[in-house]
Design a protein around this motif. Structure first.
Motif, PDB file in Angstrom:
ATOM      1  N   PRO A 194       1.004  -1.277  -0.039  1.00  0.00           N
ATOM      2  CA  PRO A 194       0.005  -0.060   0.067  1.00  0.00           C
ATOM      3  C   PRO A 194       0.746   1.319   0.108  1.00  0.00           C
ATOM      4  N   THR A 195       2.068   1.423   0.655  1.00  0.00           N
ATOM      5  CA  THR A 195       2.847   2.442   0.821  1.00  0.00           C
ATOM      6  C   THR A 195       3.414   2.878  -0.679  1.00  0.00           C
ATOM      7  N   LEU A 196       3.968   1.641  -1.208  1.00  0.00           N
ATOM      8  CA  LEU A 196       4.443   1.888  -2.782  1.00  0.00           C
ATOM      9  C   LEU A 196       3.324   2.220  -3.695  1.00  0.00           C
ATOM     10  N   LEU A 197       2.250   1.862  -3.500  1.00  0.00           N
ATOM     11  CA  LEU A 197       1.287   2.045  -4.513  1.00  0.00           C
ATOM     12  C   LEU A 197       0.759   3.715  -4.273  1.00  0.00           C
ATOM     13  N   GLN A 198       0.767   3.896  -2.873  1.00  0.00           N
ATOM     14  CA  GLN A 198       0.261   5.553  -2.552  1.00  0.00           C
ATOM     15  C   GLN A 198       1.407   6.238  -2.991  1.00  0.00           C
ATOM     16  N   PHE A 199       2.673   5.876  -3.074  1.00  0.00           N
ATOM     17  CA  PHE A 199       3.988   6.749  -3.503  1.00  0.00           C
ATOM     18  C   PHE A 199       3.700   6.849  -4.850  1.00  0.00           C
ATOM     19  N   LEU A 200       3.557   5.879  -5.713  1.00  0.00           N
ATOM     20  CA  LEU A 200       3.391   6.120  -7.148  1.00  0.00           C
ATOM     21  C   LEU A 200       2.257   6.815  -7.768  1.00  0.00           C
ATOM     22  N   GLU A 201       1.183   6.575  -6.861  1.00  0.00           N
ATOM     23  CA  GLU A 201      -0.117   7.550  -7.396  1.00  0.00           C
ATOM     24  C   GLU A 201      -0.192   8.628  -7.179  1.00  0.00           C
ATOM     25  N   GLY A 227      -2.336  -8.805  -6.219  1.00  0.00           N
ATOM     26  CA  GLY A 227      -3.037  -7.613  -6.339  1.00  0.00           C
ATOM     27  C   GLY A 227      -1.967  -6.517  -6.365  1.00  0.00           C
ATOM     28  N   THR A 228      -1.170  -6.488  -5.563  1.00  0.00           N
ATOM     29  CA  THR A 228      -0.360  -5.203  -5.289  1.00  0.00           C
ATOM     30  C   THR A 228       0.416  -4.967  -6.602  1.00  0.00           C
ATOM     31  N   PHE A 229       0.973  -6.197  -7.117  1.00  0.00           N
ATOM     32  CA  PHE A 229       1.644  -6.151  -8.205  1.00  0.00           C
ATOM     33  C   PHE A 229       0.795  -5.466  -9.549  1.00  0.00           C
ATOM     34  N   GLU A 230      -0.316  -6.051  -9.649  1.00  0.00           N
ATOM     35  CA  GLU A 230      -1.276  -5.610 -10.528  1.00  0.00           C
ATOM     36  C   GLU A 230      -1.599  -3.791 -10.588  1.00  0.00           C
ATOM     37  N   ASP A 231      -1.783  -3.738  -9.337  1.00  0.00           N
ATOM     38  CA  ASP A 231      -2.122  -2.269  -9.182  1.00  0.00           C
ATOM     39  C   ASP A 231      -0.823  -1.218  -9.495  1.00  0.00           C
ATOM     40  N   CYS A 232       0.208  -1.885  -8.920  1.00  0.00           N
ATOM     41  CA  CYS A 232       1.502  -1.051  -9.238  1.00  0.00           C
ATOM     42  C   CYS A 232       1.940  -0.979 -10.966  1.00  0.00           C
ATOM     43  N   PHE A 233       1.577  -2.043 -11.451  1.00  0.00           N
ATOM     44  CA  PHE A 233       1.806  -2.144 -12.972  1.00  0.00           C
ATOM     45  C   PHE A 233       1.072  -1.078 -13.651  1.00  0.00           C
ATOM     46  N   TRP A 234      -0.186  -1.028 -13.232  1.00  0.00           N
ATOM     47  CA  TRP A 234      -1.161   0.154 -13.687  1.00  0.00           C
ATOM     48  C   TRP A 234      -0.536   1.538 -13.385  1.00  0.00           C
ATOM     49  N   ALA A 235       0.008   1.582 -12.380  1.00  0.00           N
ATOM     50  CA  ALA A 235       0.362   2.974 -11.922  1.00  0.00           C
ATOM     51  C   ALA A 235       1.704   3.261 -12.604  1.00  0.00           C
ATOM     52  N   MET A 236       2.341   2.408 -13.478  1.00  0.00           N
ATOM     53  CA  MET A 236       3.753   2.653 -13.997  1.00  0.00           C
ATOM     54  C   MET A 236       4.002   2.315 -15.568  1.00  0.00           C
ATOM     55  N   PRO A 237       2.768   3.128 -16.116  1.00  0.00           N
ATOM     56  CA  PRO A 237       2.811   3.217 -17.691  1.00  0.00           C
ATOM     57  C   PRO A 237       4.056   3.210 -18.585  1.00  0.00           C
TER      58      PRO A 237
END
Length: 537
Positions: free
Chosen positions: A354-361, A380-390
């Motif tokens: 969650p911290t990494l995803l929040q940072f990316l977003e 699930g976190t891998f998928e969310d992070c992939f979406w956040a790193m186009p």
């Protein structure tokens, strides 16, 4: 011996026999003497020939010395080699190489060979050695290293710094290696002169328990932008992170390396935020903390944010809790993010997702490189992070449980991370080779024929870039046939790079990989065969 001769020895010899024997003895003695004369003559001739042979061998040796590579190297290149020797820590290199030959001595007289000044303030002749080195360096740019300790006489330290201070306009880098924070602070108090060309500053020191100073340390006063306008890189190494560390505001690159902090010096992420908030021009940041800070990284104020708008590279290496610093950073220009954990406990790493995803977003960064070293994420976190790193182009995973289903997210018409061209996987024990083959094949830009079946590359409106390089080390379910199949489509690397972080840790040796995957015979392939398969082994 005949019977007649035998019987002659069983009786007393006659007078004639005595005379004949004496005559024969004399004749043989004369012959032996003549042979001895010949032997001595030959020995003398051999000695003369040996002398001539040595003369010729010495001439050959001299001629080889003329044509040897060491003699044919241009003087400028020799001087550069000697300079590299000094850079690697051989401080006496200029003295030693000057005794080899006249050509080397001439090359060693180049001022830049003497431009690395190593000052041991505890040595007997520190002043004389410093003067001699400065005289030989002339007007060359200077790289200063000052070594001292808590027992160094203060007067000697002041005198040696005073000699160097006269050449402050030539300084390019300064390193202070002093085992006392108090002595380091004292040495820096003598840096009062302008340093217009100083680019790099390295501080390697220690804070002792029960010392006579507090744990506040400042560099901002001695290295202001007016005094050192060119200063861009700072490396600070200490056994503890001082409670208050003030650094020059205009630096671009910062490395903070804390080696072994005592438990009496707890640390919170807010202390790091306080450190960074005064560095608005920071572009490259590396923070390394020891494992002793496990569960010590407290977040008293989760709303505290620091803006690092120019930061392009961030490396965090330490306990898992150190990654909580991401929640306090806003980095709109970040391109490279490296998270390296010292822990190997999966459940402790769950909050990182969650911290990494929040940072990316929230950071709104166009991240191009992501490295997770001994840090794992849920599917699930891998998928969310992939979406956040186009815009992601390079992904490195070390000791990850990334699954086949997650890898499939990077392939197909709707592939995530469409610009991804380099993937490095190490110790990924749940990943099958077939999933990698399918992913690389599906990212190909043109149709491929495999076993008579034509499969199309991605045809979506978003351009899916092909995989240019795939690193596979110690992934036990990636087998030989998978590697060869991948090598037909892209470059497959089976070894660590020269500047690879794992080379320092020696955790991904090529030999261990080959033993694990039974690919020993790949090392016997010729260069043409490797080029055919695009293998780096």
């Amino acid at each position: 011996m005949s019977t007649t001769e035998w019987t002659s020895y069983r009786r007393d010899p006659s007078q004639d026999e005595l005379e004949a024997a004496n005559a024969e003895i004399a004749r043989q003695t004369e012959a032996v003497g003549a042979i001895e004369v010949q032997i001595q003559s030959l020995i003398s001739e051999i000695g003369r020939l040996r002398t001539q042979q040595r003369v010729h061998q010495e001439a050959i040796h001299r001629c080889k010395g003329v044509i040897t590579l060491a003699r044919r190297i241009p003087e400028e290149l020799l001087a550069k080699i000697f300079e590299h020797c000094v850079e690697e820590g051989w401080t006496r290199a200029p003295i030693v190489v000057s005794h080899v030959c006249s050509i080397w001595r001439k090359a060693a007289m180049a001022p830049r060979v003497w431009s690395h000044i190593y000052l041991d303030a505890n040595s007997v002749d520190a002043l004389g050695r410093t003067r001699f080195w400065l005289h030989r360096a002339r007007h060359a740019p200077l790289h200063i290293t000052i070594v001292a300790s808590w027992s160094t006489p203060r007067t000697q330290l002041v005198d040696t710094i005073a000699i160097l201070r006269r050449r402050a306009s030539q300084w390019r880098s300064v390193k202070l290696s002093i085992d006392s924070l108090a002595v380091t602070h004292f040495a820096l108090s003598n840096f009062t002169q302008p340093m217009p060309h100083l680019r790099e500053l390295v501080i390697d020191t220690q804070l002792h328990e029960g010392g006579d100073i507090d744990d506040e340390f400042t560099l901002a006063n001695a290295f202001t932008e007016e005094v050192a306008p060119a200063l861009s890189e700072l490396r600070f190494s200490c056994n503890v992170l001082p409670g208050r560390l003030r650094l020059p505001r205009h630096i671009h690159t910062l490395t903070v390396d804390i080696s072994d902090s005592p438990m009496s010096h707890p640390l919170s992420n807010l202390a790091l935020v306080d450190l960074l908030q005064d560095l608005p021009r920071l572009e490259h940041l590396t923070i390394q903390l020891p494992l002793v800070y496990e569960a010590q990284m407290l977040n008293e104020d989760p709303e505290r944010i620091v803006e690092l708008s120019k930061l392009t590279s961030l490396t965090l290496h330490g306990p898992t809790d150190l990654n909580g610093l991401l929640a306090h950073l806003r980095t709109q220009s970040l391109k490279e993010l490296r998270l390296r954990s010292l822990e190997d406990v999966g459940y402790r790493q769950e909050p990182i997702g969650p911290t990494l995803l929040q940072f990316l977003e929230q950071g709104q960064a166009s991240l191009e490189t992501l490295e997770l070293h001994d840090i794992d994420l849920s599917p699930g976190t891998f998928e969310d992070c992939f979406w956040a790193m186009p815009d992601l182009r390079t992904l490195r995973l070390h000791e990850s449980s990334i699954s086949d289903d997650t890898i499939k997210l990077l392939s197909g018409r709707d592939a995530m991370c469409p610009k991804l061209t380099r993937l490095d996987l190490r110790w990924c024990s749940h990943l099958a080779g077939k999933a990698l083959v399918d992913m690389v094949r599906d990212r190909q830009p043109c149709p491929l024929e495999v076993d008579g079946d034509i499969r199309m590359g991605c045809t979506s409106e978003v351009t899916i870039e092909p995989m240019m390089e795939l690193g596979i080390l110690n992934c036990c379910f990636v087998e030989e046939r998978d590697v060869l199949e991948l090598a037909r489509m892209t470059t497959v690397r089976l070894s660590v790079c020269e500047d690879d972080y794992c080379r320092v840790r020696q955790c991904c040796e090529n030999t261990r990989y080959r033993q694990r995957l039974r690919l020993r015979h790949l090392a016997t392939l010729s260069s043409e065969e490797r080029e055919q398969y695009r293998l780096i082994v």
